[in-house]
Design a protein around this motif. Structure first.
Motif, PDB file in Angstrom:
ATOM      1  N   THR A 263      -6.532  -3.530 -14.872  1.00 27.59           N
ATOM      2  CA  THR A 263      -6.552  -4.849 -14.224  1.00 27.59           C
ATOM      3  C   THR A 263      -6.728  -4.758 -12.709  1.00 27.59           C
ATOM      4  OG1 THR A 263      -4.138  -4.782 -14.065  1.00 27.59           O
ATOM      5  CG2 THR A 263      -5.084  -5.900 -15.990  1.00 27.59           C
ATOM      6  N   ALA A 264      -6.830  -3.540 -12.172  1.00 28.87           N
ATOM      7  CA  ALA A 264      -6.992  -3.374 -10.724  1.00 28.87           C
ATOM      8  C   ALA A 264      -8.343  -3.930 -10.282  1.00 28.87           C
ATOM      9  CB  ALA A 264      -6.895  -1.902 -10.348  1.00 28.87           C
TER      10      ALA A 264
ATOM     11  N   ALA B 166      -5.730   0.843  -0.688  1.00 33.04           N
ATOM     12  CA  ALA B 166      -4.427   1.285  -1.189  1.00 33.04           C
ATOM     13  C   ALA B 166      -3.651   1.922  -0.048  1.00 33.04           C
ATOM     14  CB  ALA B 166      -4.610   2.281  -2.319  1.00 33.04           C
ATOM     15  N   SER B 167      -2.341   1.895  -0.160  1.00 34.17           N
ATOM     16  CA  SER B 167      -1.464   2.540   0.813  1.00 34.17           C
ATOM     17  C   SER B 167      -0.608   3.563   0.090  1.00 34.17           C
ATOM     18  CB  SER B 167      -0.553   1.518   1.479  1.00 34.17           C
ATOM     19  OG  SER B 167      -1.310   0.638   2.269  1.00 34.17           O
TER      20      SER B 167
ATOM     21  N   TYR C 247      -1.138  -0.939  -4.052  1.00 28.20           N
ATOM     22  CA  TYR C 247      -2.090  -1.834  -3.405  1.00 28.20           C
ATOM     23  C   TYR C 247      -1.528  -3.245  -3.438  1.00 28.20           C
ATOM     24  CZ  TYR C 247      -3.667  -2.949  -8.174  1.00 28.20           C
ATOM     25  OH  TYR C 247      -3.726  -3.320  -9.491  1.00 28.20           O
ATOM     26  N   VAL C 248      -2.075  -4.096  -2.597  1.00 24.40           N
ATOM     27  CA  VAL C 248      -1.622  -5.477  -2.534  1.00 24.40           C
ATOM     28  C   VAL C 248      -2.656  -6.343  -3.238  1.00 24.40           C
ATOM     29  CG1 VAL C 248      -1.030  -7.409  -1.010  1.00 24.40           C
ATOM     30  CG2 VAL C 248      -0.393  -5.077  -0.374  1.00 24.40           C
TER      31      VAL C 248
ATOM     32  N   TYR D 129       6.658  -1.512   3.866  1.00 27.20           N
ATOM     33  CA  TYR D 129       7.935  -2.125   3.554  1.00 27.20           C
ATOM     34  C   TYR D 129       8.933  -1.057   3.131  1.00 27.20           C
ATOM     35  CZ  TYR D 129       5.314  -6.424   3.645  1.00 27.20           C
ATOM     36  OH  TYR D 129       4.545  -7.466   4.043  1.00 27.20           O
ATOM     37  N   ALA D 130      10.174  -1.195   3.580  1.00 27.07           N
ATOM     38  CA  ALA D 130      11.217  -0.234   3.223  1.00 27.07           C
ATOM     39  C   ALA D 130      11.432  -0.252   1.714  1.00 27.07           C
ATOM     40  CB  ALA D 130      12.512  -0.592   3.941  1.00 27.07           C
ATOM     41  N   GLY D 131      11.573   0.920   1.147  1.00 27.86           N
ATOM     42  CA  GLY D 131      11.856   1.024  -0.279  1.00 27.86           C
ATOM     43  C   GLY D 131      10.631   1.119  -1.164  1.00 27.86           C
ATOM     44  N   ILE D 132       9.442   1.002  -0.612  1.00 28.52           N
ATOM     45  CA  ILE D 132       8.227   1.137  -1.417  1.00 28.52           C
ATOM     46  C   ILE D 132       7.619   2.492  -1.100  1.00 28.52           C
ATOM     47  CG2 ILE D 132       5.924   0.252  -1.896  1.00 28.52           C
ATOM     48  CD1 ILE D 132       6.932  -2.514  -1.157  1.00 28.52           C
TER      49      ILE D 132
END
Length: 79
Positions: free
Chosen positions: A50-51, A57-58, A12-13, A4-7
């Motif tokens: 909390t992960a 991960a990206s 991680y999601v 996504y632009a700006g990240i």
């Protein structure tokens, strides 16, 4: 995974939300010759407690369209 632009950085999601991973420190060295530069970055991150135990991960890093990335290494550093 869609970017996504700006990240930028490591994230991680989790539950359909993009969760950034905290950047602890950066070590940068650069070598410039004529019109080119060789830059090395070492970045250290801290996962939140909390992960999830296992996740994908990206990492996104903004570089100019004409730039070239030669090598990327991901590893776990032991304390």
């Amino acid at each position: 995974m869609t970017r996504y632009a700006g990240i930028f950085g490591l994230y991680y999601v989790y539950q359909n939300a993009h969760v950034p991973v905290s950047l602890l420190d950066v070590d940068a060295t650069a070598r410039i010759v004529d019109l080119s530069a060789q830059v090395k970055l070492k970045q250290r991150y801290q996962l939140p407690s909390t992960a999830p135990h296992a996740f994908d991960a990206s990492y996104t890093f903004p570089i100019p369209a004409r730039a070239r990335s030669e090598e990327r290494r991901v590893g776990k550093e032991c304390p």
